[in-house]
Motif scaffolding. Structure first.
Motif, PDB file in Angstrom:
ATOM      1  N   THR A  66       0.830  -1.207   0.000  1.00  0.00           N
ATOM      2  CA  THR A  66       0.000   0.000   0.000  1.00  0.00           C
ATOM      3  C   THR A  66       0.860   1.252   0.000  1.00  0.00           C
ATOM      4  O   THR A  66       0.531   2.250  -0.650  1.00  0.00           O
ATOM      5  CB  THR A  66      -0.937  -0.007   1.224  1.00  0.00           C
ATOM      6  OG1 THR A  66      -1.784  -1.158   1.139  1.00  0.00           O
ATOM      7  CG2 THR A  66      -1.798   1.246   1.265  1.00  0.00           C
ATOM      8  N   VAL A 119       2.144   1.851  -3.606  1.00  0.00           N
ATOM      9  CA  VAL A 119       1.084   2.329  -4.494  1.00  0.00           C
ATOM     10  C   VAL A 119       0.668   3.752  -4.126  1.00  0.00           C
ATOM     11  O   VAL A 119       0.442   4.591  -5.007  1.00  0.00           O
ATOM     12  CB  VAL A 119      -0.123   1.374  -4.447  1.00  0.00           C
ATOM     13  CG1 VAL A 119      -1.296   1.943  -5.238  1.00  0.00           C
ATOM     14  CG2 VAL A 119       0.260   0.006  -4.998  1.00  0.00           C
ATOM     15  N   SER A 120       0.581   4.051  -2.826  1.00  0.00           N
ATOM     16  CA  SER A 120       0.202   5.403  -2.401  1.00  0.00           C
ATOM     17  C   SER A 120       1.248   6.425  -2.827  1.00  0.00           C
ATOM     18  O   SER A 120       0.910   7.525  -3.274  1.00  0.00           O
ATOM     19  CB  SER A 120       0.020   5.442  -0.877  1.00  0.00           C
ATOM     20  OG  SER A 120      -1.045   4.617  -0.473  1.00  0.00           O
ATOM     21  N   ASN A 128       0.797   6.986  -6.575  1.00  0.00           N
ATOM     22  CA  ASN A 128      -0.437   7.702  -6.899  1.00  0.00           C
ATOM     23  C   ASN A 128      -0.332   9.182  -6.557  1.00  0.00           C
ATOM     24  O   ASN A 128      -0.709  10.050  -7.352  1.00  0.00           O
ATOM     25  CB  ASN A 128      -1.624   7.079  -6.167  1.00  0.00           C
ATOM     26  CG  ASN A 128      -2.107   5.794  -6.812  1.00  0.00           C
ATOM     27  OD1 ASN A 128      -1.884   5.576  -8.007  1.00  0.00           O
ATOM     28  ND2 ASN A 128      -2.756   4.937  -6.045  1.00  0.00           N
ATOM     29  N   SER A 185      -7.993  -2.159  -7.566  1.00  0.00           N
ATOM     30  CA  SER A 185      -7.621  -0.757  -7.415  1.00  0.00           C
ATOM     31  C   SER A 185      -6.333  -0.446  -8.168  1.00  0.00           C
ATOM     32  O   SER A 185      -6.258   0.503  -8.965  1.00  0.00           O
ATOM     33  CB  SER A 185      -7.449  -0.440  -5.923  1.00  0.00           C
ATOM     34  OG  SER A 185      -6.830   0.812  -5.729  1.00  0.00           O
ATOM     35  N   ALA A 186      -5.301  -1.274  -7.938  1.00  0.00           N
ATOM     36  CA  ALA A 186      -4.014  -1.058  -8.610  1.00  0.00           C
ATOM     37  C   ALA A 186      -4.134  -1.276 -10.112  1.00  0.00           C
ATOM     38  O   ALA A 186      -3.498  -0.572 -10.907  1.00  0.00           O
ATOM     39  CB  ALA A 186      -2.959  -1.984  -8.021  1.00  0.00           C
ATOM     40  N   SER A 192      -5.763   1.752 -11.765  1.00  0.00           N
ATOM     41  CA  SER A 192      -4.767   2.826 -11.821  1.00  0.00           C
ATOM     42  C   SER A 192      -3.755   2.565 -12.930  1.00  0.00           C
ATOM     43  O   SER A 192      -3.390   3.474 -13.683  1.00  0.00           O
ATOM     44  CB  SER A 192      -4.041   2.949 -10.473  1.00  0.00           C
ATOM     45  OG  SER A 192      -4.927   3.292  -9.434  1.00  0.00           O
ATOM     46  N   GLY A 236      -7.035   4.479  -6.264  1.00  0.00           N
ATOM     47  CA  GLY A 236      -6.153   4.063  -5.175  1.00  0.00           C
ATOM     48  C   GLY A 236      -6.785   4.184  -3.801  1.00  0.00           C
ATOM     49  O   GLY A 236      -6.319   3.550  -2.842  1.00  0.00           O
ATOM     50  N   ARG A 259      -7.769   1.052  -1.689  1.00  0.00           N
ATOM     51  CA  ARG A 259      -6.784   0.431  -0.792  1.00  0.00           C
ATOM     52  C   ARG A 259      -6.831   1.041   0.605  1.00  0.00           C
ATOM     53  O   ARG A 259      -6.675   0.337   1.597  1.00  0.00           O
ATOM     54  CB  ARG A 259      -5.379   0.578  -1.370  1.00  0.00           C
ATOM     55  CG  ARG A 259      -5.042  -0.459  -2.431  1.00  0.00           C
ATOM     56  CD  ARG A 259      -3.628  -0.262  -2.938  1.00  0.00           C
ATOM     57  NE  ARG A 259      -3.236  -1.379  -3.791  1.00  0.00           N
ATOM     58  CZ  ARG A 259      -2.300  -2.274  -3.488  1.00  0.00           C
ATOM     59  NH1 ARG A 259      -1.646  -2.171  -2.343  1.00  0.00           N
ATOM     60  NH2 ARG A 259      -2.008  -3.256  -4.314  1.00  0.00           N
ATOM     61  N   LEU A 314       3.410   0.149 -10.388  1.00  0.00           N
ATOM     62  CA  LEU A 314       2.113  -0.514 -10.273  1.00  0.00           C
ATOM     63  C   LEU A 314       2.152  -1.929 -10.836  1.00  0.00           C
ATOM     64  O   LEU A 314       1.490  -2.833 -10.314  1.00  0.00           O
ATOM     65  CB  LEU A 314       1.037   0.313 -10.980  1.00  0.00           C
ATOM     66  CG  LEU A 314       0.583   1.541 -10.183  1.00  0.00           C
ATOM     67  CD1 LEU A 314      -0.292   2.447 -11.019  1.00  0.00           C
ATOM     68  CD2 LEU A 314      -0.170   1.106  -8.938  1.00  0.00           C
TER      69      LEU A 314
END
Length: 457
Positions: A17, A20-21, A24, A79-80, A83, A124, A127, A186
């Motif tokens: 997470t 990915v955060s 993003n 979610s990923a 994105s 995102g 998540r 990602l």
């Protein structure tokens, strides 16, 4: 006492997470920087920020429903993946569009790029809703507060890293290297999470929702509100957090102007990188000490300290006072966020937690943009003139100071006083006492893993 439960899976999800955060928000910071550098339009960047906040508020309940109705790991992967696809399409659009088109703030190509990237960033948020519900399953009830502290730490790391990466990449190659990095990270995140085994309960709709609709609801708002209202004082807690965010919109809208009136833009950017380490320190402290036996009381006491800080640091035009005050604010914020999450993880049934977390996100996030849009003209046309050559400057200017920063300082201090009054009232309120009693009396079974349903032949 350390974190107890399936720590290995929790830490892998936490790292996934975090990555990915970071990417993003790097994309989002980067497109904001890029649009301003290309168009020099403050209005365009303001619209981007407003759209982001509004879309975050509008999608929270829907995302929460998706998290509850499907496997949490599946939704994190979805979610990923969304994105990843959005960024891939944006990369193609960026490459085939003449760069001159991005200099016009009314360009359709520019806003198509912005909207594609917005879809990727907003996706995102699924998540951020799924992760605290997985904490409920993976971590023992007595140490969830510490796990929530580590979740808060990821927010600080994200803010610290993105504020550096996005600026560097945009300076080197516009959005090209930003999108290349996003696609690589990602892709790795999707592949990594596919290898992480997550032992979670099967997702299924709450019985009342299924009975009302004859099946699953995409967005069960009515049932979610009913669950929130069934927990004594929980709606009041969410509304209190929303009111805090409403006041927080003041600082969101005016802090940059205040800081830039005291130091150069380079110093201000570096200072925010330093301040963001407060999130990390606060989260790590929670992971070591926990939140105590009554997180609701701690949340309100933390708010008393936060609003006191907001009243005190603007007393003088001092970058030192601003730095100390904001660092204290950053360090204590994870306590407030972890306390709210810990309470919900215990008092809300597991099968509804995604929707309740999503509902809280929607309600709480909806408040900030409203204040941000309202306070700027009020500060510009009322308080700044008041403290520049108006009655305020004549009355207290000799010791308080005059000018733009002093007008903004008055707004900050008034906001802090309102926050103190509201928090004091909340501490003495009946909903606070009811929620505290309910939290203390709630059995861990309200939130921990239930037995798996029997397999039918």
């Amino acid at each position: 006492m350390g974190i107890q439960g399936d720590r290995r899976t929790f830490f892998q999800l936490l790292v996934s997470t975090l990555l990915v955060s970071v990417i993003n928000f790097t994309v989002w910071f980067a497109i904001t920087f890029y649009v301003y550098l290309q168009t020099r339009s403050v209005f365009a960047t303001g619209v981007i920020s407003g759209l982001f906040l509004v879309m975050t508020a509008l999608t929270g309940i829907w995302f929460g429903s998706l998290v509850d109705h499907h496997s949490k790991k599946t939704m994190m992967q979805a979610s990923a993946s969304v994105s990843l696809v959005a960024y891939a399409v944006a990369f193609v659009a960026y490459q085939v569009t003449p760069k001159e088109s991005f200099k016009d703030p009314t360009s359709v190509s520019l806003w198509l790029l912005i909207l594609l990237l917005m879809v990727g960033v907003i996706a995102g948020n699924i998540r951020t809703i799924a992760l605290p519900t997985l904490v409920t399953v993976l971590i023992a009830e007595e140490t969830r507060d510490r796990a929530n502290g580590l979740v808060g730490t990821t927010s600080g790391v994200t803010f610290l890293v993105t504020s550096v990466i996005s600026g560097v990449l945009v300076a080197i190659g516009g959005m090209f290297w930003v999108l290349v990095l996003a696609l690589v990270v990602l892709t790795v995140a999707v592949a990594h999470l596919a290898l992480v085994p997550v032992n979670e309960r099967p997702a299924e709709p709450a019985p009342d929702a299924a009975a009302e609709t004859g099946g699953r609801r995409a967005v069960d708002l009515r049932g979610t509100v009913r669950v929130v209202r069934e927990v004594p004082g929980l709606m009041a807690l969410i509304l209190f957090s929303a009111f805090n965010n409403f006041l927080g919109g003041v600082f969101m809208a005016l802090m940059d102007a205040y800081g830039l009136s005291l130091v150069s833009v380079q110093t201000w950017g570096l200072l925010w990188g330093i301040l963001s380490t407060g999130f990390i320190v606060g989260g790590l402290l929670i992971s070591r000490t926990g939140l105590g036996s009554n997180p609701i009381r701690l949340l309100l006491l933390i708010n008393l300290v936060l609003w006191t800080v907001m009243v005190l640091f603007p007393l003088r035009s001092s970058i030192i006072m601003l730095t100390v005050g904001m660092y204290a604010y950053m360090m204590l914020m994870p306590y407030a966020e972890a306390a709210e999450q810990t309470v919900m993880q215990k008092v809300v049934p597991y099968q509804r937690q995604g929707r309740v977390f999503g509902f809280a996100q929607s309600v709480e996030q909806a408040a900030s943009p409203l204040t941000a849009f309202l306070i700027s003209p009020i500060a510009q046309f009322v308080f700044i003139p008041f403290m520049t050559d108006g009655a305020g400057a004549r009355a207290i200017g000799d010791w308080f100071g005059t000018g733009v920063d002093r007008g903004i300082a008055i707004v900050f201090m008034l906001t802090g006083v309102i926050g103190l009054i509201a928090t004091g009232a909340a501490l003495r309120s009946r909903p606070y006492r009811r929620l505290s009693d309910y939290y203390t009396a709630s059995a861990p079974a309200a939130a921990v893993r239930e037995p798996e349903p029997a397999t039918q032949a």
